[in-house]
Scaffold this active site. Structure first.
Site, PDB file in Angstrom:
ATOM      1  N   LYS A  79       2.165 -29.894  -1.696  1.00  0.00           N
ATOM      2  CA  LYS A  79       1.248 -30.537  -0.743  1.00  0.00           C
ATOM      3  C   LYS A  79       0.003 -29.678  -0.649  1.00  0.00           C
ATOM      4  CE  LYS A  79       1.797 -30.447   3.973  1.00  0.00           C
ATOM      5  NZ  LYS A  79       0.552 -29.787   4.395  1.00  0.00           N
TER       6      LYS A  79
ATOM      7  N   GLU B 269      -2.297 -36.191   9.964  1.00  0.00           N
ATOM      8  CA  GLU B 269      -1.967 -35.342  11.114  1.00  0.00           C
ATOM      9  C   GLU B 269      -2.984 -35.529  12.235  1.00  0.00           C
ATOM     10  OE1 GLU B 269      -0.991 -31.241  10.301  1.00  0.00           O
ATOM     11  OE2 GLU B 269      -1.007 -30.721  12.434  1.00  0.00           O
TER      12      GLU B 269
HETATM   13  O1  KIV Z   1       2.772 -26.739   7.408  1.00  0.00           O
HETATM   14  C1  KIV Z   1       3.226 -27.709   8.018  1.00  0.00           C
HETATM   15  O2  KIV Z   1       4.232 -27.614   8.742  1.00  0.00           O
HETATM   16  C2  KIV Z   1       2.558 -28.981   7.860  1.00  0.00           C
HETATM   17  C3  KIV Z   1       3.041 -30.127   8.694  1.00  0.00           C
HETATM   18  C4  KIV Z   1       2.630 -29.951  10.093  1.00  0.00           C
HETATM   19  C5  KIV Z   1       2.610 -31.429   8.144  1.00  0.00           C
HETATM   20  O3  KIV Z   1       1.655 -29.088   7.103  1.00  0.00           O
END
Ligand code: KIV
Length: 261
Positions: A110, A179
């Site tokens: 991600k 988010e």
């Molecule tokens: O790092 C994380 O926990 C996140 C989530 C809040 C989506 O990116």
């Protein structure tokens, strides 16, 4: 769980449940639950290492967390978060960070934001690595936002988020985290979005939700946004277990005969 099964859930309209996790013991428990997907988030910086933002964590530390989660949760789809700046250098260096995270056994990476990441996202997808985007409140840009604030309240900001999601889809991302954006904006995006949408503080119209494990388990925190729902009072349970142990030690009730050699 694999990527096709996740896409299937979206197509069937079945919600996807994602949680963050950073350690082997918790991952082993999550592996025995119905959670679909685990995010080894860079929120590890805050909840595991006590930092005040996600910025200080490194790729190497994220790889250690990811490897321990992968070993604990072999049945789950695991997404590794690319930490601050790990994907903002040369393509070579960015791809090395992707490689380090994927070689832990993660199934996807991600990364936050879209502008400036287009070539990397295309290259990562072409390299066989599923990419999850992250738009709205992107905590790695906290200094630009001036705090953890809801994003996309004004029309221009909403248009930008809609464009970002479309770009991620065009570049081949399989999913996106939205988010802290208004629920109405999420609804508009989710209606026409052909990639998996995962929300956190983004209302109920995404394909799935993600929460930070420590938030949903009710660990104490200085920062408790309104979108968090606590499913356990971990602080109370931990305190009561530790105090029961202390009482037993001080009262000479632990260990007993059966617990001794
Ligand atoms: O790092 C994380 O926990 C996140 C989530 C809040 C989506 O990116």
């Amino acid at each position: 769980m694999n990527i096709n099964q996740l896409i299937d859930l979206k197509q069937k309209g079945e919600k996807i449940a994602m949680v963050t996790c950073y350690d082997h013991a918790s991952a082993s428990i999550i592996n025995k639950t119905q959670v679909d997907m685990i995010l080894v988030g860079d929120s590890a910086a805050m909840v595991m290492h006590g930092e005040s933002s996600t910025l200080p964590i490194t790729t190497e530390t994220m790889a250690l967390h990811t490897a321990s989660v992968v070993k604990g949760a072999p049945d789950k789809f695991i997404v590794a978060d690319m930490p601050f700046m790990s994907f903002r250098k040369s393509l070579d260096s960015n791809m090395s960070a992707v490689e380090t995270l994927m070689k832990t056994g993660a199934h996807a990476i991600k990364l936050e934001g879209v502008a400036g990441n287009e070539d990397l996202i295309k290259h990562v997808v072409q390299s066989g690595v599923p990419v999850m985007g992250h738009v709205g409140l992107t905590p790695q840009s906290i200094n630009q936002f001036g705090g953890f604030k809801v994003q996309g309240r004004e029309q221009a900001a909403q248009n930008k988020i809609i464009e970002q999601v479309q770009t991620l889809s065009d570049l081949g991302a399989f999913a996106v985290v939205l988010e802290c954006v208004p629920a109405a904006l999420t609804e508009a995006i989710a209606k026409s979005c052909d990639i998996i949408t995962i929300g956190i503080g983004a209302g109920n119209s995404t394909d799935g939700q993600v929460l930070v494990m420590h938030d949903l388990l009710g660990y104490p925190s200085d920062f408790s946004p309104k979108f968090v729902r606590k499913y356990l009072d971990t602080e109370r349970m931990f305190k009561s277990a530790f105090n029961a142990y202390v009482n037993d030690v001080k009262g000479k009730k632990f260990p007993n005969k059966e617990e001794s050699y």
